[in-house]
Design an enzyme around this catalytic site. Structure first.
Site, mmCIF file in Angstrom:
data_model
loop_
_atom_site.group_PDB
_atom_site.id
_atom_site.type_symbol
_atom_site.label_atom_id
_atom_site.label_comp_id
_atom_site.label_asym_id
_atom_site.label_seq_id
_atom_site.Cartn_x
_atom_site.Cartn_y
_atom_site.Cartn_z
ATOM 1 N N SER A 124 0.844 -1.196 0.000
ATOM 2 C CA SER A 124 0.000 0.000 0.000
ATOM 3 C C SER A 124 0.881 1.249 0.000
ATOM 4 O O SER A 124 1.736 1.406 -0.878
ATOM 5 C CB SER A 124 -0.959 -0.046 1.199
ATOM 6 N N GLU A 233 -1.318 -2.870 -8.205
ATOM 7 C CA GLU A 233 -2.590 -3.157 -7.526
ATOM 8 C C GLU A 233 -3.128 -1.844 -6.994
ATOM 9 O O GLU A 233 -2.428 -0.843 -6.943
ATOM 10 C CB GLU A 233 -2.377 -4.162 -6.392
ATOM 11 N N HIS A 304 -4.713 -5.421 -1.757
ATOM 12 C CA HIS A 304 -5.469 -5.270 -0.517
ATOM 13 C C HIS A 304 -6.450 -6.433 -0.403
ATOM 14 O O HIS A 304 -7.679 -6.256 -0.395
ATOM 15 C CB HIS A 304 -6.183 -3.922 -0.505
#
Length: 337
Positions: A124, A233, A304
């Site tokens: 992230s 992502e 995630h």
């Protein structure tokens, strides 16, 4: 007869019997404030139950506005993680906060920590630190879990994620594999044979969160990688926003310079009636049209999501595809770049 797992990690079998002491994990918070104290506690307890020693940074639960402390406090936390001598420096959570402190970090100190055996792990917002370390000093790090969301999940830690994490800390991680979605088979049939059937070899693996990757483009903290394997992502981004970010990387000439692009999970968004059939697959199909000579593969178990593999950012890798099986190999990395 049971079916094979859809995802798996590839480990070095000859090291499996080596006796080692318990690995030590240093948990710190370089980005957003860790609001979910229960998840933090569960994650810490789970790591201890796995046999790890867990040290928690003094400011891991600190809060200043939306951040885990002010900028100086989070810089200090990162430097303490580097000085900890732990086997792994694991983020408590992502969020936002690393990009603004990248100019304040001592990259020599971080690089030396990795050389001495500390593996920096996260995903992230952690993408910002990973790419900055790679751009500034060529330092390898691992894209992987966070403490709260992964090890502290109420439903328990995912078995595959946990196994891949254990392999990395035991210095046994050699690669990962996954089963391509059925839609990718038709796409591979349409690629030129020399593209679809040729393995990608000795290519630098890099990437992470798409929004963070785009935010760093054009800065000193963006690695200039050509011929690499780029994985991406994101979470909470509508497909049109994902397309807009892909477009930025296309117009910057970044995507065209890669040997392959791997798409992980893009989650937690809502399609509306206004979209009229426009969806994530629409974006993927469009992206493939823009890159006719570059394999764009989906289904990478990363993002995630509960099931995520570990990926060595900055390591040379080989990418092979056989039928629906995609495999990434990086060999035994140990504690070196």
């Amino acid at each position: 007869m049971t079916s094979a797992p859809r995802y798996h990690c590839i480990h070095c079998a000859q090291l499996a019997g080596v006796e080692r002491g318990p690995a030590r994990i240093y948990v710190y918070s370089p980005s957003g404030a860790m609001r979910d104290k229960a998840a933090f506690k569960r994650g810490r307890q789970h790591l201890k139950a796995m046999g790890f020693e867990v040290d928690v940074d003094a400011n891991a639960l600190r809060s200043t506005q939306r951040f885990a402390g002010d900028d100086a406090a989070r810089v200090d936390a990162i430097h303490r993680a580097a000085a900890s001598g732990a086997n792994a420096a694991l983020i408590s959570r992502g969020g936002y906060g690393l990009t603004r402190i990248l100019p304040l970090l001592d990259y020599d100190r971080l690089d030396e920590a990795v050389r001495l055996g500390t593996q920096f792990i996260g995903h992230s917002d952690f993408t910002a630190l990973q790419l900055a370390m790679l751009a500034q000093r060529g330092t390898l790090s691992w894209a992987g879990p966070a403490l709260g969301a992964d090890f502290g999940a109420e439903e328990g830690a995912d078995d595959i994620m946990q196994a891949c994490f254990e392999d990395v800390l035991a210095q046994q991680s050699e690669g990962t594999g996954w089963r391509l979605p059925a839609a990718d088979l038709k796409y591979l049939d349409q690629l030129a044979p020399h593209v679809a059937e040729k393995p990608v070899q000795n290519a630098t693996l890099w990437g992470g969160n798409l929004a963070v990757v785009c935010a760093l483009a054009g800065t000193p903290y963006f690695p200039a990688i050509e011929g690499g394997v780029l994985f991406l992502e994101d979470v909470g981004e509508h497909p049109y926003k994902i397309e807009r970010m892909f477009t930025q990387l296309l117009l910057s000439g970044i995507l065209q310079k890669q040997s392959a692009i791997l798409l992980g999970a893009f989650t937690d968004y809502k399609i509306t009636p206004h979209d009229r059939g426009y969806k994530l697959q629409t974006v993927i199909d469009w992206l493939r049209q823009q890159l006719p000579g570059t394999p764009v593969l989906t289904g990478l178990p990363f993002g995630h999501v509960r099931t995520k593999v570990m990926l060595p950012v900055g390591a040379p890798v080989t990418l092979e595809v056989a039928g629906r099986d995609a495999m990434l190999f990086w060999g035994h990395l140990g504690h070196t770049h």
